[in-house]
Design a protein around this motif. Sequence first.
Motif, PDB file in Angstrom:
ATOM      1  N   LEU A   1       0.844  -1.194   0.000  1.00  0.00           N
ATOM      2  CA  LEU A   1       0.000   0.000   0.000  1.00  0.00           C
ATOM      3  C   LEU A   1       0.879   1.244   0.000  1.00  0.00           C
ATOM      4  CD1 LEU A   1      -2.922  -1.015   2.396  1.00  0.00           C
ATOM      5  CD2 LEU A   1      -2.798  -1.164  -0.091  1.00  0.00           C
ATOM      6  N   ASP A   2       0.300   2.361  -0.419  1.00  0.00           N
ATOM      7  CA  ASP A   2       1.095   3.556  -0.703  1.00  0.00           C
ATOM      8  C   ASP A   2       1.227   4.518   0.467  1.00  0.00           C
ATOM      9  OD1 ASP A   2       1.506   3.213  -3.708  1.00  0.00           O
ATOM     10  OD2 ASP A   2      -0.681   3.086  -3.567  1.00  0.00           O
ATOM     11  N   VAL A   3       0.231   4.576   1.342  1.00  0.00           N
ATOM     12  CA  VAL A   3       0.235   5.619   2.370  1.00  0.00           C
ATOM     13  C   VAL A   3      -0.540   5.138   3.586  1.00  0.00           C
ATOM     14  CG1 VAL A   3      -1.800   6.751   1.369  1.00  0.00           C
ATOM     15  CG2 VAL A   3      -0.246   8.077   2.804  1.00  0.00           C
ATOM     16  N   PHE A   4      -0.096   5.574   4.776  1.00  0.00           N
ATOM     17  CA  PHE A   4      -0.827   5.316   6.019  1.00  0.00           C
ATOM     18  C   PHE A   4      -0.901   6.625   6.791  1.00  0.00           C
ATOM     19  CE2 PHE A   4      -2.443   3.473   9.782  1.00  0.00           C
ATOM     20  CZ  PHE A   4      -2.799   2.161   9.523  1.00  0.00           C
ATOM     21  N   GLY A   5      -2.121   6.997   7.198  1.00  0.00           N
ATOM     22  CA  GLY A   5      -2.333   8.253   7.906  1.00  0.00           C
ATOM     23  C   GLY A   5      -2.836   8.038   9.323  1.00  0.00           C
ATOM     24  N   ILE A   6      -2.416   8.912  10.236  1.00  0.00           N
ATOM     25  CA  ILE A   6      -2.894   8.898  11.620  1.00  0.00           C
ATOM     26  C   ILE A   6      -3.608  10.215  11.890  1.00  0.00           C
ATOM     27  CG2 ILE A   6      -2.256   8.764  14.048  1.00  0.00           C
ATOM     28  CD1 ILE A   6      -1.787   6.160  12.619  1.00  0.00           C
ATOM     29  N   GLY A   7      -4.829  10.130  12.400  1.00  0.00           N
ATOM     30  CA  GLY A   7      -5.610  11.330  12.692  1.00  0.00           C
ATOM     31  C   GLY A   7      -5.150  12.019  13.965  1.00  0.00           C
ATOM     32  N   GLU A   8      -5.931  12.990  14.395  1.00  0.00           N
ATOM     33  CA  GLU A   8      -5.666  13.668  15.668  1.00  0.00           C
ATOM     34  C   GLU A   8      -6.980  13.923  16.387  1.00  0.00           C
ATOM     35  OE1 GLU A   8      -4.258  17.915  17.600  1.00  0.00           O
ATOM     36  OE2 GLU A   8      -3.645  17.477  15.543  1.00  0.00           O
ATOM     37  N   HIS A   9      -7.107  13.328  17.554  1.00  0.00           N
ATOM     38  CA  HIS A   9      -8.265  13.542  18.412  1.00  0.00           C
ATOM     39  C   HIS A   9      -7.775  13.647  19.856  1.00  0.00           C
ATOM     40  CE1 HIS A   9      -9.955  11.647  14.811  1.00  0.00           C
ATOM     41  NE2 HIS A   9     -11.076  12.283  15.098  1.00  0.00           N
ATOM     42  N   HIS A  10      -8.652  14.107  20.706  1.00  0.00           N
ATOM     43  CA  HIS A  10      -8.330  14.242  22.127  1.00  0.00           C
ATOM     44  C   HIS A  10      -9.517  13.702  22.919  1.00  0.00           C
ATOM     45  CE1 HIS A  10      -4.826  16.748  21.053  1.00  0.00           C
ATOM     46  NE2 HIS A  10      -5.620  17.162  20.086  1.00  0.00           N
TER      47      HIS A  10
ATOM     48  N   MET B   1      -6.479  -6.771   9.781  1.00  0.00           N
ATOM     49  CA  MET B   1      -5.340  -7.339   9.059  1.00  0.00           C
ATOM     50  C   MET B   1      -5.814  -8.027   7.781  1.00  0.00           C
ATOM     51  SD  MET B   1      -2.441  -6.699  10.720  1.00  0.00           S
ATOM     52  CE  MET B   1      -1.166  -7.983  10.711  1.00  0.00           C
ATOM     53  N   GLN B   2      -6.947  -8.703   7.844  1.00  0.00           N
ATOM     54  CA  GLN B   2      -7.485  -9.362   6.660  1.00  0.00           C
ATOM     55  C   GLN B   2      -7.868  -8.352   5.579  1.00  0.00           C
ATOM     56  OE1 GLN B   2     -10.722 -11.839   8.036  1.00  0.00           O
ATOM     57  NE2 GLN B   2      -9.368 -13.108   9.310  1.00  0.00           N
ATOM     58  N   THR B   3      -8.479  -7.238   6.001  1.00  0.00           N
ATOM     59  CA  THR B   3      -8.889  -6.256   4.993  1.00  0.00           C
ATOM     60  C   THR B   3      -7.677  -5.562   4.386  1.00  0.00           C
ATOM     61  OG1 THR B   3     -10.673  -4.680   4.525  1.00  0.00           O
ATOM     62  CG2 THR B   3      -9.242  -4.131   6.344  1.00  0.00           C
ATOM     63  N   ILE B   4      -6.611  -5.359   5.163  1.00  0.00           N
ATOM     64  CA  ILE B   4      -5.384  -4.793   4.608  1.00  0.00           C
ATOM     65  C   ILE B   4      -4.795  -5.740   3.557  1.00  0.00           C
ATOM     66  CG2 ILE B   4      -2.993  -4.146   5.137  1.00  0.00           C
ATOM     67  CD1 ILE B   4      -4.074  -3.112   7.852  1.00  0.00           C
ATOM     68  N   GLU B   5      -4.817  -7.044   3.849  1.00  0.00           N
ATOM     69  CA  GLU B   5      -4.359  -8.035   2.871  1.00  0.00           C
ATOM     70  C   GLU B   5      -5.159  -7.919   1.575  1.00  0.00           C
ATOM     71  OE1 GLU B   5      -2.135 -10.544   2.715  1.00  0.00           O
ATOM     72  OE2 GLU B   5      -1.375 -10.838   4.752  1.00  0.00           O
ATOM     73  N   LEU B   6      -6.469  -7.827   1.683  1.00  0.00           N
ATOM     74  CA  LEU B   6      -7.313  -7.739   0.495  1.00  0.00           C
ATOM     75  C   LEU B   6      -7.078  -6.428  -0.257  1.00  0.00           C
ATOM     76  CD1 LEU B   6     -10.638  -9.225   1.936  1.00  0.00           C
ATOM     77  CD2 LEU B   6      -9.094 -10.294   0.266  1.00  0.00           C
ATOM     78  N   LEU B   7      -6.872  -5.339   0.466  1.00  0.00           N
ATOM     79  CA  LEU B   7      -6.585  -4.070  -0.198  1.00  0.00           C
ATOM     80  C   LEU B   7      -5.288  -4.155  -0.988  1.00  0.00           C
ATOM     81  CD1 LEU B   7      -7.553  -1.480   2.576  1.00  0.00           C
ATOM     82  CD2 LEU B   7      -8.662  -1.769   0.354  1.00  0.00           C
ATOM     83  N   GLY B   8      -4.271  -4.780  -0.394  1.00  0.00           N
ATOM     84  CA  GLY B   8      -2.979  -4.838  -1.052  1.00  0.00           C
ATOM     85  C   GLY B   8      -2.906  -5.837  -2.185  1.00  0.00           C
ATOM     86  N   THR B   9      -3.583  -6.979  -2.032  1.00  0.00           N
ATOM     87  CA  THR B   9      -3.443  -8.052  -3.013  1.00  0.00           C
ATOM     88  C   THR B   9      -4.522  -8.054  -4.086  1.00  0.00           C
ATOM     89  OG1 THR B   9      -4.692  -9.604  -1.617  1.00  0.00           O
ATOM     90  CG2 THR B   9      -2.284  -9.537  -1.340  1.00  0.00           C
ATOM     91  N   ARG B  10      -5.679  -7.450  -3.819  1.00  0.00           N
ATOM     92  CA  ARG B  10      -6.778  -7.534  -4.794  1.00  0.00           C
ATOM     93  C   ARG B  10      -7.356  -6.195  -5.211  1.00  0.00           C
ATOM     94  NH1 ARG B  10     -10.600 -12.367  -2.689  1.00  0.00           N
ATOM     95  NH2 ARG B  10     -11.863 -11.582  -4.433  1.00  0.00           N
ATOM     96  N   VAL B  11      -7.464  -5.231  -4.292  1.00  0.00           N
ATOM     97  CA  VAL B  11      -8.024  -3.931  -4.671  1.00  0.00           C
ATOM     98  C   VAL B  11      -6.972  -3.075  -5.375  1.00  0.00           C
ATOM     99  CG1 VAL B  11      -9.071  -1.785  -3.832  1.00  0.00           C
ATOM    100  CG2 VAL B  11      -9.740  -3.985  -2.833  1.00  0.00           C
ATOM    101  N   ALA B  12      -5.814  -2.921  -4.745  1.00  0.00           N
ATOM    102  CA  ALA B  12      -4.782  -2.041  -5.311  1.00  0.00           C
ATOM    103  C   ALA B  12      -4.363  -2.445  -6.712  1.00  0.00           C
ATOM    104  CB  ALA B  12      -3.575  -1.978  -4.374  1.00  0.00           C
ATOM    105  N   PRO B  13      -4.143  -3.743  -7.035  1.00  0.00           N
ATOM    106  CA  PRO B  13      -3.753  -4.086  -8.391  1.00  0.00           C
ATOM    107  C   PRO B  13      -4.788  -3.665  -9.438  1.00  0.00           C
ATOM    108  CG  PRO B  13      -3.253  -5.909  -6.930  1.00  0.00           C
ATOM    109  CD  PRO B  13      -4.045  -4.917  -6.119  1.00  0.00           C
ATOM    110  N   LEU B  14      -6.061  -3.741  -9.098  1.00  0.00           N
ATOM    111  CA  LEU B  14      -7.100  -3.341 -10.047  1.00  0.00           C
ATOM    112  C   LEU B  14      -7.039  -1.837 -10.337  1.00  0.00           C
ATOM    113  CD1 LEU B  14     -10.103  -5.414  -8.685  1.00  0.00           C
ATOM    114  CD2 LEU B  14      -8.863  -5.805 -10.824  1.00  0.00           C
ATOM    115  N   LEU B  15      -6.668  -1.043  -9.328  1.00  0.00           N
ATOM    116  CA  LEU B  15      -6.615   0.408  -9.488  1.00  0.00           C
ATOM    117  C   LEU B  15      -5.280   0.868 -10.054  1.00  0.00           C
ATOM    118  CD1 LEU B  15      -8.409   1.341  -6.178  1.00  0.00           C
ATOM    119  CD2 LEU B  15      -9.364   1.459  -8.467  1.00  0.00           C
ATOM    120  N   HIS B  16      -4.197   0.172  -9.714  1.00  0.00           N
ATOM    121  CA  HIS B  16      -2.886   0.540 -10.250  1.00  0.00           C
ATOM    122  C   HIS B  16      -2.800   0.233 -11.738  1.00  0.00           C
ATOM    123  CE1 HIS B  16      -0.930   0.241  -5.978  1.00  0.00           C
ATOM    124  NE2 HIS B  16      -1.523   1.398  -6.182  1.00  0.00           N
TER     125      HIS B  16
END
Length: 340
Positions: free
Chosen positions: A42-51, A325-340
């Motif tokens: 995957l290309d990017v990981f973001g962390i929000g900000e809350h209090h 973790m499962q959804t990250i696997e699916l994003l990297g192995t199946r969703v991202a290739p379709l979009l890239h």
Amino acid sequence: MEIGIDSFASNLLENGTSTTISGREAISQLLDRIDLADRIGLDVFGIGEHHRPEYLDSAPAVILAAAAARTSHIRLTSAVTVLSAADPVRVFQEFATLDLISQGRAEMVVGRGSSVEAFPLFGFDLNDYDTLFAEKLDLLLTIRDNEHVHWSGKFRPALTGQGIYPRPVQSPLPIWLGVGGTPASFVRAGTLGLPLMVAIIGGDTHRFRPLVDLYREAGRRAGHSPEQLQVGLHSLGYVAETTQKAADEAYPGYARTFNKRSQERGGPPVNRAQFDAQLGPLGALLIGNPEEVAAKIQRHSQALGGISRVTFQLDVAALPHAKLMQTIELLGTRVAPLLH
């Protein structure tokens, strides 16, 4: 198109119940997810900000620095930095340091924040909501462009040539403007030539097209190239092997999160029919099987005139670590290739 994940470092990851896990365990699991996102491509990981008690992201640069030491390729960003309630000097220093630690992979998305708890916490008046942000964004961009800064404003003591250190690896350090639905925010981003991150958490995504057009037109009038005017999309999402499974697993946490927000803000409760309507072809939720989610992102990109980045907000579903973790696997192995 870049594919990524945004997290609020939630410690409510038990299928939508009020059960929490320890802060130590939640942060450890979050770092494991960032590590997997890096390894899976995957290309990017973001962390929000809350209090708030349910989120552990009050110091996003610290979490990102820990992630930087464990990863090699993924870009690391805030999502978003509540700049109105922060000191731009310290924000720049933190992310410049992150850029050094990550060897040039740091970014930030800055915004005014949809949650307002930072304002009273740090002694700011909500009546200054917009003027605070405009002034602090001006200072942040001035610091990015100048090692020694001459600047004065209303909400912070003047700078009279002081050096701001350290300087980042990247020049310039990438700064995106995070926006909701305020037309002036889209125009501001275009006028400044900043890439735009649009948070769309409900409704039909195509309704934002006039605002994105405002952004691009403001950028064109200010003399910025079309390549400079990037548009990113931040949406609530979750991917499973089937759409029914994804919906059934995501809904309990989604309902708990939004019903709590509705109670705090005086809004109506959500129900399953409203949730299911958002799963349709035009709805904002990126929830489904990998192929349907990829096709939906492509439709959203076409509807908005082209997007260069999409990030999935997974925490709202309040799912346990193994499911994420499962959804990250699916994003990297199946969703991202379709979009890239």
